[in-house]
Design an enzyme around this catalytic site. Structure first.
Site, PDB file in Angstrom:
ATOM      1  N   ASP A   1      -2.905  -7.372  -4.742  1.00  0.00           N
ATOM      2  CA  ASP A   1      -3.435  -6.149  -4.144  1.00  0.00           C
ATOM      3  C   ASP A   1      -4.140  -5.266  -5.157  1.00  0.00           C
ATOM      4  O   ASP A   1      -3.808  -5.274  -6.338  1.00  0.00           O
ATOM      5  CB  ASP A   1      -2.277  -5.327  -3.571  1.00  0.00           C
ATOM      6  CG  ASP A   1      -2.101  -5.537  -2.075  1.00  0.00           C
ATOM      7  OD1 ASP A   1      -3.124  -5.638  -1.387  1.00  0.00           O
ATOM      8  OD2 ASP A   1      -0.955  -5.608  -1.611  1.00  0.00           O
TER       9      ASP A   1
ATOM     10  N   GLN B   1       1.028 -10.729  -3.164  1.00  0.00           N
ATOM     11  CA  GLN B   1      -0.356 -10.349  -2.883  1.00  0.00           C
ATOM     12  C   GLN B   1      -0.997  -9.782  -4.141  1.00  0.00           C
ATOM     13  O   GLN B   1      -0.378  -8.988  -4.852  1.00  0.00           O
ATOM     14  CB  GLN B   1      -0.399  -9.277  -1.790  1.00  0.00           C
ATOM     15  CG  GLN B   1      -0.271  -9.818  -0.387  1.00  0.00           C
ATOM     16  CD  GLN B   1      -0.630  -8.761   0.640  1.00  0.00           C
ATOM     17  OE1 GLN B   1      -0.092  -7.676   0.634  1.00  0.00           O
ATOM     18  NE2 GLN B   1      -1.547  -9.089   1.528  1.00  0.00           N
TER      19      GLN B   1
ATOM     20  N   HIS C   1      -5.749  -1.016  -4.826  1.00  0.00           N
ATOM     21  CA  HIS C   1      -6.125   0.120  -4.003  1.00  0.00           C
ATOM     22  C   HIS C   1      -7.046   1.006  -4.830  1.00  0.00           C
ATOM     23  O   HIS C   1      -6.733   1.348  -5.961  1.00  0.00           O
ATOM     24  CB  HIS C   1      -4.875   0.876  -3.548  1.00  0.00           C
ATOM     25  CG  HIS C   1      -3.979   0.027  -2.687  1.00  0.00           C
ATOM     26  ND1 HIS C   1      -2.920  -0.686  -3.198  1.00  0.00           N
ATOM     27  CD2 HIS C   1      -4.040  -0.269  -1.368  1.00  0.00           C
ATOM     28  CE1 HIS C   1      -2.347  -1.368  -2.223  1.00  0.00           C
ATOM     29  NE2 HIS C   1      -3.004  -1.140  -1.108  1.00  0.00           N
TER      30      HIS C   1
ATOM     31  N   CYS D   1       0.789  -1.234   0.000  1.00  0.00           N
ATOM     32  CA  CYS D   1       0.000   0.000   0.000  1.00  0.00           C
ATOM     33  C   CYS D   1       0.827   1.295   0.000  1.00  0.00           C
ATOM     34  O   CYS D   1       0.469   2.225  -0.736  1.00  0.00           O
ATOM     35  CB  CYS D   1      -1.024  -0.001   1.136  1.00  0.00           C
ATOM     36  SG  CYS D   1      -0.523  -0.820   2.635  1.00  0.00           S
TER      37      CYS D   1
ATOM     38  N   ARG E   1       7.677 -10.873   4.850  1.00  0.00           N
ATOM     39  CA  ARG E   1       7.286 -10.702   6.251  1.00  0.00           C
ATOM     40  C   ARG E   1       8.027 -11.733   7.093  1.00  0.00           C
ATOM     41  O   ARG E   1       8.128 -12.902   6.706  1.00  0.00           O
ATOM     42  CB  ARG E   1       5.775 -10.885   6.428  1.00  0.00           C
ATOM     43  CG  ARG E   1       4.964  -9.854   5.680  1.00  0.00           C
ATOM     44  CD  ARG E   1       3.477 -10.040   5.875  1.00  0.00           C
ATOM     45  NE  ARG E   1       2.722  -9.109   5.041  1.00  0.00           N
ATOM     46  CZ  ARG E   1       1.398  -9.094   4.952  1.00  0.00           C
ATOM     47  NH1 ARG E   1       0.677  -9.960   5.657  1.00  0.00           N
ATOM     48  NH2 ARG E   1       0.791  -8.226   4.175  1.00  0.00           N
TER      49      ARG E   1
ATOM     50  N   LYS F   1     -12.575  -3.920   8.194  1.00  0.00           N
ATOM     51  CA  LYS F   1     -12.447  -4.717   6.974  1.00  0.00           C
ATOM     52  C   LYS F   1     -13.516  -5.803   6.910  1.00  0.00           C
ATOM     53  O   LYS F   1     -14.096  -6.205   7.933  1.00  0.00           O
ATOM     54  CB  LYS F   1     -11.063  -5.357   6.894  1.00  0.00           C
ATOM     55  CG  LYS F   1     -10.711  -6.238   8.081  1.00  0.00           C
ATOM     56  CD  LYS F   1      -9.326  -6.868   7.940  1.00  0.00           C
ATOM     57  CE  LYS F   1      -8.999  -7.751   9.135  1.00  0.00           C
ATOM     58  NZ  LYS F   1      -7.859  -8.633   8.903  1.00  0.00           N
TER      59      LYS F   1
ATOM     60  N   HIS G   1      -8.323  -0.895   0.453  1.00  0.00           N
ATOM     61  CA  HIS G   1      -7.320  -1.924   0.162  1.00  0.00           C
ATOM     62  C   HIS G   1      -8.115  -3.207  -0.081  1.00  0.00           C
ATOM     63  O   HIS G   1      -9.033  -3.494   0.684  1.00  0.00           O
ATOM     64  CB  HIS G   1      -6.415  -2.213   1.363  1.00  0.00           C
ATOM     65  CG  HIS G   1      -5.755  -1.034   1.982  1.00  0.00           C
ATOM     66  ND1 HIS G   1      -4.395  -0.844   1.942  1.00  0.00           N
ATOM     67  CD2 HIS G   1      -6.256   0.002   2.704  1.00  0.00           C
ATOM     68  CE1 HIS G   1      -4.080   0.256   2.609  1.00  0.00           C
ATOM     69  NE2 HIS G   1      -5.192   0.786   3.083  1.00  0.00           N
TER      70      HIS G   1
END
Length: 581
Positions: free
Chosen positions: A328, A326, A330, A279, A308, A409, A455
C-alpha cells in the site's frame, strides 16, 4: 448449414455463441435424461455452464455422451425462435414440463417483466436471450467438467450438478485453448511451489500460507526492490498495527461496507477488528501532527499485512488467501497536485510491470451503488482520473459502477505469458476518508484545508504476485529473484574441494549458490537440478578443475559451454544488477 465466419472478437457475438451452446447442451441432456430438470445456463468467461437437477450422477464418460448428442443437435441446424407468454401462461407452460426451477424463476420476475422463451427443434427454454440464429452456427465444443453448485448459490438449497463447457468458431481455436489450459496446469503455482519448496498450505490454517526459506528469498527480494524504488520516488515507509479498535472501522466506513469480510476480537472487554485494509492506520499516522501545504504531497508507503474472511470454497493457493501483505501507499496532496500524482503513480506501475515483461490494460471504475459522498465529489474525482489518463496517453476502458465505496479507481490488469489477465495495481482517488478522519493541512492563507488522498498498490498482494510470477515464468524466475541462482555439480567426489572454492567465490560476489558433491551419477544430479528450476547449473570435472573453469547450462537457454570462474561470476552479477527477465 450456415457457412458465415463468426467474429469472436465481438463480445456481443461471443456472448450469443456461448449462450446458444449452453442451450444446445441442455437439449442434449434432456434428450438423454428426459427427467432432468434445468436451472440456469449462462455464458461465462471462456465458455458456459448449466446447472441441472438429476438423479444420475454425471461422469466423464457421460460428458462424452452429452457432447456426442450435442453434435446431433448442431447438425440438425435448428432455428432459434423467440416467443413471449403472459406470466400465468408462462408458469403453467413450465409447470406442465416439470421444470420447477424455471417456475420459480418466473415467479421471481418483476410484475412488468417480459417473459420470453427460445425454441430450437422440440426443445424450449425460458430465456431472455440473445442467441445465434441457428444451432448449426456452433462449430467446436468441449465439455470440461462437472461440479456441485447450490441452487442460487445458497447452501440451504439443493445441490445441483453444474456442467462446464467451452466453445469456439473453429476446431483450431478450441485446440489452442485446450493447449493453453494444459500449459496452465503445468505452470500451476501450487504444483511448482511444492516442487521448489517455496510455500505450503496446511489444514491447520486454510488460506493462511507458510513461506519456506526459498519462498522467503523471492519475497524478500521483491520487498527490497519495493523499498528501493519507493525511496527513489520520495515515499516514506511506516508500519501500522494488525489490530485496532472497532470505532476506527466505523469512522473509516469499513464497518458499514466491509464488516462481513472482517475478523473481530475482544481486548479488555472492548471490541477490536483485525485490519482488512491499511488505510485507516495511515489516516492516524497523518493525523499525528499538523502539516503545511509546503509538506504536500506526502507519500506514505506500507507493506501491511491484512486479514479478510474468504469462503473456504474460494481459497486458491496464493491467489486467494485469508491473509496477505498489500504494498500500500497513501498520498496526501493539494487539489492542484491530483493529476501529477496520478500520472506519477501510473508511470511507476508501468516501470514495474514492464520490467517483468507484463503487458497490461487499464480500467476506470466509476461510482458503485454502495458508496459514500456527494455527486459533485464523485464527478470531480472521476474527471481527475480521466484527465490523468489523457496525460499519460494510455488507452483505458470504463467499468461502470465498480469503484471502491469511497472513490473511483484505475485498475491495472496485467497479462501473463499464457494470455490470462490479473488485476493487480490500482489507483483510488478518495475525498471521503480525509473528511471522515477530519484530516487537514495549513494552506498559504494560514487557514486549515482538507487534503485529497490517493490509495494505491502496485503488486496488489505480495503473495498473489508471487503466485502470478511463478506461473508466468513457470518457476524459472529472473536471476535476481531466483531462490537458487547457481548449483555446482561434481562429476566425482575428487572435485569437491574445487567446487567448494568456486562456491565461495560465488557467495563472495553475492550470488545464491548450492553444492551437490554427492557420490551420484551426473545425469541424476542434472535431472534433479533441472526439476528444481535452478537458474545456472555448472558441471565440474577434471578438465574444469585443472583449467579453473565451469561448464555452464542455463535453465532458460541451454548449454553455454565452458567459462572461466571469473567470467561466469561477472556475467551473473551483471544479470542480477540489470534485473533482466
Amino acid at each position: 448449414m450456415a457457412k458465415e465466419k463468426i467474429n469472436f472478437e465481438d463480445e456481443d457475438i461471443k456472448l450469443k455463441y456461448r449462450h446458444t451452446t449452453s442451450h444446445i447442451m441442455a437439449q442434449a441432456v434432456k434428450n438423454l435424461w428426459p427427467d432432468a430438470k434445468l436451472a440456469i445456463g449462462p455464458a461465462i468467461d471462456n465458455g458456459f455452464y448449466y446447472d441441472i437437477d438429476m438423479e444420475h450422477k454425471l461422469s466423464d464418460q457421460d460428458l462424452l455422451k452429452i457432447q456426442k448428442e450435442m453434435k446431433k443437435v448442431i447438425q440438425a441446424n435448428h432455428k432459434l425462435e423467440r416467443f413471449e407468454l403472459p406470466r400465468e401462461e408462462a408458469i403453467k407452460y413450465m409447470a406442465d414440463r416439470n421444470e420447477d426451477y424455471k417456475v420459480e424463476l418466473i415467479q421471481d420476475l418483476p410484475e412488468d417483466a417480459i417473459i420470453s422463451f427460445y425454441k430450437q427443434g422440440d426443445f424450449v427454454d425460458l430465456c431472455a436471450g440473445p442467441h445465434m440464429e441457428s444451432t448449426g452456427q456452433i462449430k467446436a465444443v468441449k465439455l470440461m467438467s462437472v461440479a456441485g453448485a447450490y441452487w442460487r448459490g445458497d447452501e440451504h438449497n439443493k445441490m445441483l450438478q453444474r456442467i462446464y463447457g467451452t466453445c469456439f468458431p473453429s476446431q483450431e481455436e478450441l485446440d489452442e485453448y485446450i493447449n493453453r489450459l494444459e500449459e496452465a496446469k503445468k505452470r500451476d503455482h501450487r504444483k511448482i511451489g511444492k516442487e521448489m519448496d517455496l510455500f505450503m498450505l496446511t489444514e491447520e490454517g486454510p488460506g493462511f500460507p507458510f513461506f519456506m526459506p526459498k519462498g522467503m528469498t523471492i519475497r524478500n527480494e521483491l520487498e527490497n526492490f519495493w523499498r528501493q524504488e519507493h525511496r527513489r520516488r520520495g515515499y516514506q515507509e511506516i508500519k501500522t498495527p494488525l489490530i485496532l479498535n472497532e470505532e476506527l472501522w466505523r469512522t473509516s466506513g469499513h464497518w458499514d461496507h466491509y464488516k462481513d469480510n472482517m475478523y473481530f476480537t475482544k481486548i479488555d472487554d472492548q471490541d477490536y477488528a483485525i485490519k482488512p485494509m491499511n488505510c485507516p492506520g495511515s489516516m492516524l499516522a497523518y493525523k499525528r501532527k499538523m502539516w503545511s501545504y509546503r509538506d504536500l504531497p506526502l507519500r506514505i508507503g506500507e507493506l501491511g499485512q491484512v486479514h479478510r474472511h474468504e469462503l473456504s470454497g474460494a481459497l486458491h493457493g496464493l491467489m486467494r488467501v485469508r491473509t496477505f501483505t498489500q504494498d500500500d501507499a497513501h498520498i496526501f496532496m493539494l487539489p492542484e497536485q491530483i493529476k501529477d500524482e496520478i500520472v506519477g503513480v501510473a508511470k511507476f506501475i508501468d516501470d514495474v510491470y514492464s520490467m517483468f515483461g507484463f503487458k497490461y490494460h487499464i480500467e476506470l471504475s466509476t461510482r458503485p451503488e454502495d458508496s459514500m459522498g456527494t455527486d459533485e465529489e464523485w464527478a470531480m474525482a472521476e474527471e481527475a482520473l480521466r484527465e490523468a489518463m489523457q496525460e499519460v496517453g494510455v488507452p483505458y476502458v470504463v467499468n461502470e459502477g465498480d469503484g471502491a465505496f469511497y472513490g473511483p479507481k484505475l485498475d491495472f490488469h496485467l497479462e501473463d505469458s499464457l494470455g490470462r489477465t490479473w488485476q493487480c495495481g490500482t489507483i483510488q482517488l478518495d475525498m471521503q476518508m480525509p473528511q471522515r478522519f477530519d484530516l487537514t493541512y495549513v494552506g498559504s492563507d494560514n487557514e486549515k484545508h482538507r487534503p485529497i488522498m490517493i490509495h494505491r498498490v502496485i503488486f496488489g498482494s505480495i503473495e498473489r504476485f508471487i503466485g502470478i510470477l511463478t506461473e508466468h515464468f513457470a518457476g524459472k524466475f529472473p536471476l535476481w529473484l531466483a531462490p537458487v541462482q547457481v548449483k555446482l555439480l561434481t562429476v566425482a567426489e575428487t572435485f569437491a574441494d574445487y567446487a567448494k572454492e568456486v562456491a565461495a567465490k560465488c557467495e563472495e560476489a553475492g550470488l545464491r549458490v548450492e553444492l551437490d558433491i554427492r557420490n551420484e551419477k551426473i545425469g541424476y544430479k542434472l535431472r534433479e537440478a533441472r526439476n528444481e528450476r535452478v537458474s545456472y547449473i555448472c558441471v565440474i570435472g577434471e578438465r574444469e578443475a585443472e583449467a579453473n573453469l565451469v561448464s555452464v547450462r542455463s535453465t532458460k537457454v541451454g548449454e553455454l559451454g565452458a567459462m572461466s570462474v571469473d567470467e561466469f561470476i561477472d556475467k551473473l552479477v551483471e544479470e542480477v544488477k540489470s534485473k533482466a527477465v
